[in-house]
Design a protein around this motif. Structure first.
Motif, PDB file in Angstrom:
ATOM      1  N   LYS A 216      24.466  42.815  36.731  1.00 11.41           N
ATOM      2  CA  LYS A 216      24.328  41.467  36.000  1.00 11.41           C
ATOM      3  C   LYS A 216      22.813  41.352  35.690  1.00 11.41           C
ATOM      4  O   LYS A 216      22.518  40.845  34.472  1.00 11.41           O
TER       5      LYS A 216
ATOM      6  N   ARG B 292      42.806  35.129  32.498  1.00 10.09           N
ATOM      7  CA  ARG B 292      42.368  35.097  33.966  1.00 10.09           C
ATOM      8  C   ARG B 292      41.182  35.694  34.084  1.00 10.09           C
ATOM      9  O   ARG B 292      40.105  35.155  34.839  1.00 10.09           O
TER      10      ARG B 292
ATOM     11  N   GLU C 299      38.262  33.645  32.820  1.00  6.93           N
ATOM     12  CA  GLU C 299      37.947  32.423  33.839  1.00  6.93           C
ATOM     13  C   GLU C 299      37.269  32.932  35.091  1.00  6.93           C
ATOM     14  O   GLU C 299      36.099  32.434  35.498  1.00  6.93           O
ATOM     15  N   ALA C 300      37.791  34.067  35.541  1.00  3.19           N
ATOM     16  CA  ALA C 300      37.162  34.489  36.996  1.00  3.19           C
ATOM     17  C   ALA C 300      35.909  34.905  36.712  1.00  3.19           C
ATOM     18  O   ALA C 300      35.193  34.939  37.714  1.00  3.19           O
ATOM     19  N   ARG C 301      35.413  35.571  35.732  1.00  2.00           N
ATOM     20  CA  ARG C 301      34.102  36.006  35.587  1.00  2.00           C
ATOM     21  C   ARG C 301      33.289  35.140  34.963  1.00  2.00           C
ATOM     22  O   ARG C 301      32.160  35.643  34.346  1.00  2.00           O
ATOM     23  N   GLN C 302      34.006  33.999  34.433  1.00  2.00           N
ATOM     24  CA  GLN C 302      33.159  33.011  33.800  1.00  2.00           C
ATOM     25  C   GLN C 302      32.507  33.504  32.755  1.00  2.00           C
ATOM     26  O   GLN C 302      31.242  33.194  32.344  1.00  2.00           O
ATOM     27  N   MET C 303      33.156  34.201  31.662  1.00  2.00           N
ATOM     28  CA  MET C 303      32.708  34.648  30.483  1.00  2.00           C
ATOM     29  C   MET C 303      32.196  33.582  29.346  1.00  2.00           C
ATOM     30  O   MET C 303      33.188  32.664  29.301  1.00  2.00           O
ATOM     31  N   GLU C 304      31.329  33.709  28.614  1.00  2.00           N
ATOM     32  CA  GLU C 304      30.805  32.830  27.693  1.00  2.00           C
ATOM     33  C   GLU C 304      31.585  33.483  26.398  1.00  2.00           C
ATOM     34  O   GLU C 304      31.404  34.613  25.831  1.00  2.00           O
ATOM     35  N   GLU C 305      32.550  32.433  26.054  1.00  2.00           N
ATOM     36  CA  GLU C 305      33.192  33.064  24.608  1.00  2.00           C
ATOM     37  C   GLU C 305      32.506  32.882  23.356  1.00  2.00           C
ATOM     38  O   GLU C 305      32.182  31.518  23.205  1.00  2.00           O
TER      39      GLU C 305
END
Ligand code: ADE
Length: 244
Positions: A84, A126, A129-135
């Protein structure tokens, strides 16, 4: 001796179609800047993270309905394979927050982006949410996949990295810098199919040219983007208020 040269701004695209990259990102100044190692592009093939022999990556939507959904376990394995290094992790989707020049500037000032491109109906909620992705969405229309959207986002960022654009393509005076659309442009010939360049632009009077351009910016913004125009006038009112 330690390497003191700045690290290139790094883009990683996770995709089922690595052949869609670099696409437009190899052209012109953006492509040249990659060759000069001002920025870097890497692609990761999501299909490499499928654990079955048919290399499938999708499943039918829970609850029924059309299309297929990208599996969260496979998406997560692909995401987790990428270091990352402080970069934003972005999922390109028409459900996302609209991309703005403001967010582009923030992303360009950071270490880079990891962009996840989905096909099918989309990605299992899921893993988002779990990887806190910015949409993020690039507009109110639906593309066949996230690859073109990812290239839009990357190109918008890369052109802001110092050293990418020459003085000629300066980003100081352009649409959105002031929250207004750009003024219209003219060049040779002086007359084209009976249409002349506005006299004021040939007057040599810099103040008059500037005033005309500002008026045209306001006119275009009011006609085409009432949302931006309202925000502009509200800002003007506030600064007037601050001054008194
Ligand atoms: N994927 C499909 N359509 C999209 C859009 N409008 N923005 C971002 N990603 C997308």
């Amino acid at each position: 001796m330690s390497d003191t040269s700045p690290k290139p701004w790094a883009a990683t695209a996770l995709t089922l179609f690595p052949e869609a990259f670099p696409g437009v990102l190899s052209a012109s100044v953006i492509g040249g800047a990659e060759k000069s190692q001002i920025w870097s592009l890497e692609t990761v093939d999501i299909r490499n993270f499928s654990s079955n022999k048919h290399r499938t990556v999708d499943g039918t939507p829970a609850g029924g309905g059309a299309g297929m959904v990208l599996r969260p376990d496979i998406a997560a394995a692909a995401i987790d394979s990428v270091p990352k290094n402080g970069r934003a992790l972005i999922y390109l989707t028409p459900r996302g927050t609209p991309l703005t020049q403001h967010r582009v500037k923030e992303l360009a000032a950071g270490p880079g982006v990891i962009v996840f491109c989905a096909r099918f109906e989309g990605l299992d909620e899921r893993v988002i949410e779990a990887r806190q992705m910015e949409e993020i969405s690039i507009g109110d229309y639906v593309l066949a996949g996230g690859e073109v959207a990812a290239q839009v986002l990357i190109e918008a960022c890369v052109r802001l990295i110092p050293g990418v654009l020459g003085k000629a393509e300066s980003t100081v005076e352009e649409s959105f810098e002031e929250g207004l659309l750009e003024y219209p442009l003219y060049t040779k010939p002086r007359e084209f199919e009976g249409r002349a360049i506005p006299d004021v632009l040939l007057s040599g009077n810099h103040q008059k040219v500037e005033d005309w351009r500002k008026a045209k910016m306001i006119e275009a913004t009011q006609a085409r983007r009432p949302d931006l125009f309202d925000a502009y006038t509200a800002r003007q009112e506030r600064t007037k208020g601050d001054a008194t």
